[in-house]
Design a protein around this motif. Structure first.
Motif, PDB file in Angstrom:
ATOM      1  N   TRP A   1      -2.798  -3.540  -2.083  1.00  0.00           N
ATOM      2  CA  TRP A   1      -3.809  -2.690  -1.467  1.00  0.00           C
ATOM      3  C   TRP A   1      -3.203  -1.641  -0.544  1.00  0.00           C
ATOM      4  O   TRP A   1      -3.832  -0.624  -0.240  1.00  0.00           O
ATOM      5  CB  TRP A   1      -4.823  -3.522  -0.705  1.00  0.00           C
ATOM      6  N   THR A   2      -1.966  -1.859  -0.072  1.00  0.00           N
ATOM      7  CA  THR A   2      -1.330  -0.878   0.819  1.00  0.00           C
ATOM      8  C   THR A   2      -0.748   0.306   0.057  1.00  0.00           C
ATOM      9  O   THR A   2      -0.392   1.311   0.660  1.00  0.00           O
ATOM     10  CB  THR A   2      -0.210  -1.533   1.646  1.00  0.00           C
TER      11      THR A   2
ATOM     12  N   GLY B   1      -3.337   3.628   3.620  1.00  0.00           N
ATOM     13  CA  GLY B   1      -2.326   2.875   2.892  1.00  0.00           C
ATOM     14  C   GLY B   1      -2.101   3.584   1.577  1.00  0.00           C
ATOM     15  O   GLY B   1      -1.346   4.546   1.479  1.00  0.00           O
ATOM     16  N   GLY B   2      -2.798   3.164   0.521  1.00  0.00           N
ATOM     17  CA  GLY B   2      -2.764   3.868  -0.749  1.00  0.00           C
ATOM     18  C   GLY B   2      -3.855   4.915  -0.815  1.00  0.00           C
ATOM     19  O   GLY B   2      -4.662   5.068   0.103  1.00  0.00           O
ATOM     20  N   PRO B   3      -3.932   5.662  -1.900  1.00  0.00           N
ATOM     21  CA  PRO B   3      -4.982   6.670  -2.053  1.00  0.00           C
ATOM     22  C   PRO B   3      -6.350   6.026  -2.219  1.00  0.00           C
ATOM     23  O   PRO B   3      -6.480   4.970  -2.831  1.00  0.00           O
ATOM     24  CB  PRO B   3      -4.560   7.429  -3.314  1.00  0.00           C
ATOM     25  N   ARG B   4      -7.370   6.677  -1.654  1.00  0.00           N
ATOM     26  CA  ARG B   4      -8.731   6.145  -1.690  1.00  0.00           C
ATOM     27  C   ARG B   4      -9.717   7.242  -2.039  1.00  0.00           C
ATOM     28  O   ARG B   4      -9.536   8.408  -1.684  1.00  0.00           O
ATOM     29  CB  ARG B   4      -9.131   5.563  -0.324  1.00  0.00           C
ATOM     30  N   ILE B   5     -10.783   6.869  -2.721  1.00  0.00           N
ATOM     31  CA  ILE B   5     -11.960   7.713  -2.879  1.00  0.00           C
ATOM     32  C   ILE B   5     -13.155   6.902  -2.417  1.00  0.00           C
ATOM     33  O   ILE B   5     -13.335   5.760  -2.843  1.00  0.00           O
ATOM     34  CB  ILE B   5     -12.158   8.175  -4.339  1.00  0.00           C
ATOM     35  N   GLU B   6     -13.959   7.473  -1.542  1.00  0.00           N
ATOM     36  CA  GLU B   6     -15.184   6.804  -1.099  1.00  0.00           C
ATOM     37  C   GLU B   6     -16.341   7.251  -1.969  1.00  0.00           C
ATOM     38  O   GLU B   6     -16.590   8.455  -2.119  1.00  0.00           O
ATOM     39  CB  GLU B   6     -15.479   7.126   0.363  1.00  0.00           C
TER      40      GLU B   6
END
Length: 248
Positions: A189-190, A230-235
């Motif tokens: 998850w990081t 941490g890692g890439p995210r899209i909300e």
């Protein structure tokens, strides 16, 4: 297939009956093109095309919008004419030639991406279908490789930080922590890509017939603004940002 969508607008008449033909919010003549999705009317109002995003605001991309509407009389439609934080009026824009919204024309030419932000089903269908035609025919942006980012390549997604992107991949797991649900595409998850969804939006997805646990091991496509935690995210803020690709 776009979640919660059950029909496709197939003509301009259908678009006017439903589609993106919202309440009229004014009209005017286009005086200047500001960028690939924004223009100014002669009366000074700045208008931002609602429901779409562009992959860049380069001169070439801006020229596509200019060819469509520069110097033209347009009508504005929307749920609300309140300006955004930049003072622009978000609207669906129509010329008087009966060709449908400017948004649909840009999507059909591969000059824009559907934002997945429209809640009204008929309008969401219209935008999604226009984008799908350009993707199928590899027109405009879809002629380029890697328009849809691979969820299993977080490094490629990180290059889109602060930009609107479309990401596709197979869901490894779905987890909930507090009021936030996570759709994970990797073990770490990081570092790996993940989608975050608030409890309120989870409720909207469930109302549309989508239970998050059912997405495990399925291939999905998600669109939105890329951030990094941490890692890439899209909300995911709207149901339309999330699509199931194929049956499994």
């Amino acid at each position: 297939m776009l979640l919660a969508i059950t029909c496709i607008a197939t003509s301009i008449e259908a678009a006017q009956a439903g589609g993106c033909w919202f309440e009229p919010q004014g009209e005017g003549r286009v005086a200047a093109i500001i960028d690939a999705r924004t223009f100014r009317l002669r009366d000074g109002r700045e208008v931002r095309l609602a429901g779409i995003e562009v992959t860049s605001t380069s001169v070439a991309d801006t020229a596509v919008l200019a060819r469509l509407i520069a110097g033209q009389d347009v009508t504005l439609h929307g749920d609300d004419d309140a300006p955004d934080r930049y003072g622009r009026q978000p609207a669906f824009v129509f010329l008087k030639d009966g060709r449908g919204s400017v948004q649909v024309q840009l999507l059909t030419q591969g000059a824009a991406l559907s934002a997945g932000s429209v809640a009204e089903i008929d309008c969401a269908v219209e935008l999604s279908d226009a984008e799908a035609r350009a993707r199928r025919d590899r027109i405009g942006v879809w002629a380029k490789p890697m328009v849809i980012k691979n969820a299993e390549s977080p490094g490629d997604i990180l290059s889109e930080i602060g930009r609107f992107a479309v990401v596709e991949g197979r869901v490894r797991s779905v987890r909930q922590t507090g009021a936030t649900s996570y759709i994970n595409f990797g073990r770490n998850w990081t570092q790996d890509f993940a989608v975050t969804i608030s409890k309120r939006v989870v409720g909207a997805l469930e109302a549309a017939g989508v239970a998050l646990p059912s997405l495990e091991r399925r291939r999905i496509r998600v669109r939105g603004w890329v951030d990094r935690h941490g890692g890439p995210r899209i909300e995911v803020l709207r149901v339309g940002q999330l699509e199931v690709v194929g049956g499994n």
